[in-house]
Design a protein around this motif. Structure first.
Motif, PDB file in Angstrom:
ATOM      1  N   GLN A  15       0.820  -1.207   0.000  1.00 54.08           N
ATOM      2  CA  GLN A  15       0.000   0.000   0.000  1.00 54.08           C
ATOM      3  C   GLN A  15       0.856   1.260   0.000  1.00 54.08           C
ATOM      4  O   GLN A  15       0.440   2.288  -0.531  1.00 54.08           O
ATOM      5  N   ALA A  16       2.062   1.187   0.559  1.00 53.84           N
ATOM      6  CA  ALA A  16       2.956   2.342   0.549  1.00 53.84           C
ATOM      7  C   ALA A  16       3.460   2.626  -0.865  1.00 53.84           C
ATOM      8  O   ALA A  16       3.632   3.784  -1.250  1.00 53.84           O
ATOM      9  N   PHE A  17       3.678   1.577  -1.657  1.00 52.56           N
ATOM     10  CA  PHE A  17       4.180   1.740  -3.021  1.00 52.56           C
ATOM     11  C   PHE A  17       3.064   1.972  -4.030  1.00 52.56           C
ATOM     12  O   PHE A  17       3.282   2.566  -5.068  1.00 52.56           O
ATOM     13  N   LYS A  18       1.889   1.472  -3.728  1.00 56.91           N
ATOM     14  CA  LYS A  18       0.751   1.571  -4.643  1.00 56.91           C
ATOM     15  C   LYS A  18      -0.474   1.987  -3.810  1.00 56.91           C
ATOM     16  O   LYS A  18      -1.288   1.154  -3.423  1.00 56.91           O
ATOM     17  N   PRO A  19      -0.611   3.286  -3.510  1.00 54.11           N
ATOM     18  CA  PRO A  19      -1.670   3.757  -2.611  1.00 54.11           C
ATOM     19  C   PRO A  19      -3.091   3.366  -3.023  1.00 54.11           C
ATOM     20  O   PRO A  19      -3.970   3.240  -2.174  1.00 54.11           O
ATOM     21  N   GLU A  20      -3.333   3.124  -4.319  1.00 50.37           N
ATOM     22  CA  GLU A  20      -4.686   2.742  -4.735  1.00 50.37           C
ATOM     23  C   GLU A  20      -5.113   1.402  -4.143  1.00 50.37           C
ATOM     24  O   GLU A  20      -6.303   1.078  -4.113  1.00 50.37           O
ATOM     25  N   LEU A  21      -4.153   0.612  -3.639  1.00 48.34           N
ATOM     26  CA  LEU A  21      -4.507  -0.654  -3.006  1.00 48.34           C
ATOM     27  C   LEU A  21      -5.283  -0.443  -1.706  1.00 48.34           C
ATOM     28  O   LEU A  21      -5.972  -1.349  -1.246  1.00 48.34           O
ATOM     29  N   THR A  22      -5.204   0.761  -1.127  1.00 49.13           N
ATOM     30  CA  THR A  22      -5.982   1.014   0.093  1.00 49.13           C
ATOM     31  C   THR A  22      -7.478   0.926  -0.188  1.00 49.13           C
ATOM     32  O   THR A  22      -8.260   0.664   0.715  1.00 49.13           O
ATOM     33  N   ALA A  23      -7.881   1.091  -1.439  1.00 46.34           N
ATOM     34  CA  ALA A  23      -9.300   0.969  -1.807  1.00 46.34           C
ATOM     35  C   ALA A  23      -9.793  -0.468  -1.687  1.00 46.34           C
ATOM     36  O   ALA A  23     -10.996  -0.715  -1.733  1.00 46.34           O
ATOM     37  N   LEU A  24      -8.870  -1.421  -1.529  1.00 50.51           N
ATOM     38  CA  LEU A  24      -9.258  -2.829  -1.398  1.00 50.51           C
ATOM     39  C   LEU A  24      -9.582  -3.202   0.040  1.00 50.51           C
ATOM     40  O   LEU A  24      -9.966  -4.333   0.310  1.00 50.51           O
ATOM     41  N   ARG A  25      -9.432  -2.261   0.953  1.00 44.41           N
ATOM     42  CA  ARG A  25      -9.841  -2.528   2.334  1.00 44.41           C
ATOM     43  C   ARG A  25     -11.353  -2.714   2.351  1.00 44.41           C
ATOM     44  O   ARG A  25     -12.071  -2.199   1.496  1.00 44.41           O
ATOM     45  N   GLY A  26     -11.829  -3.450   3.318  1.00 45.12           N
ATOM     46  CA  GLY A  26     -13.265  -3.693   3.354  1.00 45.12           C
ATOM     47  C   GLY A  26     -13.759  -4.101   4.719  1.00 45.12           C
ATOM     48  O   GLY A  26     -13.068  -3.934   5.728  1.00 45.12           O
ATOM     49  N   ARG A  27     -14.950  -4.681   4.735  1.00 45.36           N
ATOM     50  CA  ARG A  27     -15.617  -5.083   5.972  1.00 45.36           C
ATOM     51  C   ARG A  27     -15.935  -6.573   5.954  1.00 45.36           C
ATOM     52  O   ARG A  27     -16.976  -6.982   6.437  1.00 45.36           O
ATOM     53  N   GLY A  28     -15.081  -7.350   5.350  1.00 48.50           N
ATOM     54  CA  GLY A  28     -15.294  -8.792   5.324  1.00 48.50           C
ATOM     55  C   GLY A  28     -15.852  -9.338   4.028  1.00 48.50           C
ATOM     56  O   GLY A  28     -16.178 -10.524   3.944  1.00 48.50           O
ATOM     57  N   GLU A  29     -15.963  -8.500   3.006  1.00 53.68           N
ATOM     58  CA  GLU A  29     -16.437  -8.987   1.714  1.00 53.68           C
ATOM     59  C   GLU A  29     -15.478 -10.062   1.226  1.00 53.68           C
ATOM     60  O   GLU A  29     -14.272  -9.966   1.398  1.00 53.68           O
ATOM     61  N   ARG A  30     -16.037 -11.085   0.583  1.00 53.63           N
ATOM     62  CA  ARG A  30     -15.209 -12.214   0.140  1.00 53.63           C
ATOM     63  C   ARG A  30     -15.372 -12.454  -1.347  1.00 53.63           C
ATOM     64  O   ARG A  30     -16.478 -12.539  -1.856  1.00 53.63           O
ATOM     65  N   LEU A  31     -14.233 -12.560  -2.034  1.00 50.64           N
ATOM     66  CA  LEU A  31     -14.183 -12.852  -3.464  1.00 50.64           C
ATOM     67  C   LEU A  31     -13.485 -14.194  -3.622  1.00 50.64           C
ATOM     68  O   LEU A  31     -12.511 -14.473  -2.931  1.00 50.64           O
ATOM     69  N   ALA A  32     -13.982 -15.005  -4.540  1.00 50.06           N
ATOM     70  CA  ALA A  32     -13.349 -16.300  -4.800  1.00 50.06           C
ATOM     71  C   ALA A  32     -12.996 -16.413  -6.274  1.00 50.06           C
ATOM     72  O   ALA A  32     -13.739 -15.974  -7.144  1.00 50.06           O
ATOM     73  N   VAL A  33     -11.837 -16.993  -6.514  1.00 52.77           N
ATOM     74  CA  VAL A  33     -11.415 -17.359  -7.860  1.00 52.77           C
ATOM     75  C   VAL A  33     -11.325 -18.872  -7.829  1.00 52.77           C
ATOM     76  O   VAL A  33     -10.534 -19.436  -7.064  1.00 52.77           O
ATOM     77  N   ARG A  34     -12.161 -19.544  -8.613  1.00 48.24           N
ATOM     78  CA  ARG A  34     -12.251 -21.003  -8.585  1.00 48.24           C
ATOM     79  C   ARG A  34     -12.030 -21.601  -9.961  1.00 48.24           C
ATOM     80  O   ARG A  34     -12.971 -21.838 -10.714  1.00 48.24           O
ATOM     81  N   PRO A  35     -10.774 -21.870 -10.293  1.00 45.62           N
ATOM     82  CA  PRO A  35     -10.502 -22.532 -11.561  1.00 45.62           C
ATOM     83  C   PRO A  35     -11.079 -23.946 -11.567  1.00 45.62           C
ATOM     84  O   PRO A  35     -11.102 -24.619 -10.533  1.00 45.62           O
ATOM     85  N   ASP A  36     -11.532 -24.372 -12.725  1.00 43.01           N
ATOM     86  CA  ASP A  36     -12.088 -25.716 -12.873  1.00 43.01           C
ATOM     87  C   ASP A  36     -11.070 -26.773 -12.440  1.00 43.01           C
ATOM     88  O   ASP A  36      -9.899 -26.719 -12.830  1.00 43.01           O
ATOM     89  N   GLY A  37     -11.512 -27.712 -11.609  1.00 44.10           N
ATOM     90  CA  GLY A  37     -10.704 -28.876 -11.262  1.00 44.10           C
ATOM     91  C   GLY A  37      -9.580 -28.651 -10.272  1.00 44.10           C
ATOM     92  O   GLY A  37      -8.721 -29.516 -10.128  1.00 44.10           O
ATOM     93  N   MET A  38      -9.541 -27.501  -9.609  1.00 41.43           N
ATOM     94  CA  MET A  38      -8.485 -27.278  -8.618  1.00 41.43           C
ATOM     95  C   MET A  38      -8.991 -26.377  -7.499  1.00 41.43           C
ATOM     96  O   MET A  38     -10.007 -25.700  -7.648  1.00 41.43           O
ATOM     97  N   THR A  39      -8.279 -26.400  -6.379  1.00 47.54           N
ATOM     98  CA  THR A  39      -8.628 -25.534  -5.253  1.00 47.54           C
ATOM     99  C   THR A  39      -8.431 -24.083  -5.667  1.00 47.54           C
ATOM    100  O   THR A  39      -7.454 -23.741  -6.333  1.00 47.54           O
ATOM    101  N   GLY A  40      -9.349 -23.245  -5.256  1.00 47.20           N
ATOM    102  CA  GLY A  40      -9.300 -21.845  -5.652  1.00 47.20           C
ATOM    103  C   GLY A  40      -8.647 -20.943  -4.627  1.00 47.20           C
ATOM    104  O   GLY A  40      -8.033 -21.396  -3.662  1.00 47.20           O
TER     105      GLY A  40
END
Length: 99
Positions: A15-40
């Motif tokens: 976040q110090a090198f890329k301040p826009e990453l602070t916008a990814l802070r949240g309140r517990g929202e969850r995103l999943a990336v689930r490729p076919d046939g493997m753990t995501g």
């Protein structure tokens, strides 16, 4: 590539090198990336920044498909084809990250 990107995005110093990453802070929202046939990847947005783990747990938004397609979506090379749940959450993530 996905694991390495998650490690970079969630590193405390990022976040110090890329301040826009602070916008990814949240309140517990969850995103999943689930490729076919493997753990995501499960990303949890916390007040301190995003955290990730390898998991197929429930999420507010799930991006799925072949692993190469998931990587291309995260790199903004192709539009997401298989998204379930909160599409705005995925859009926000993509708007504030660079793979």
């Amino acid at each position: 590539m996905i694991t390495e990107a998650m490690e970079l995005i969630t590193a405390p110093a990022s976040q110090a090198f890329k301040p826009e990453l602070t916008a990814l802070r949240g309140r517990g929202e969850r995103l999943a990336v689930r490729p076919d046939g493997m753990t995501g990847w499960l990303i949890t947005r916390t007040p301190d920044g995003p955290r990730w783990e390898r998991s197929d747990a429930d999420a507010d938004m799930v991006l799925s498909g072949p692993v190469a397609e998931c990587m291309l979506v995260l790199a903004r090379r192709v539009p997401p084809a298989r998204v379930h749940g909160d599409r705005a959450l995925l859009r926000h993530w993509l708007d504030h990250t660079v793979f």
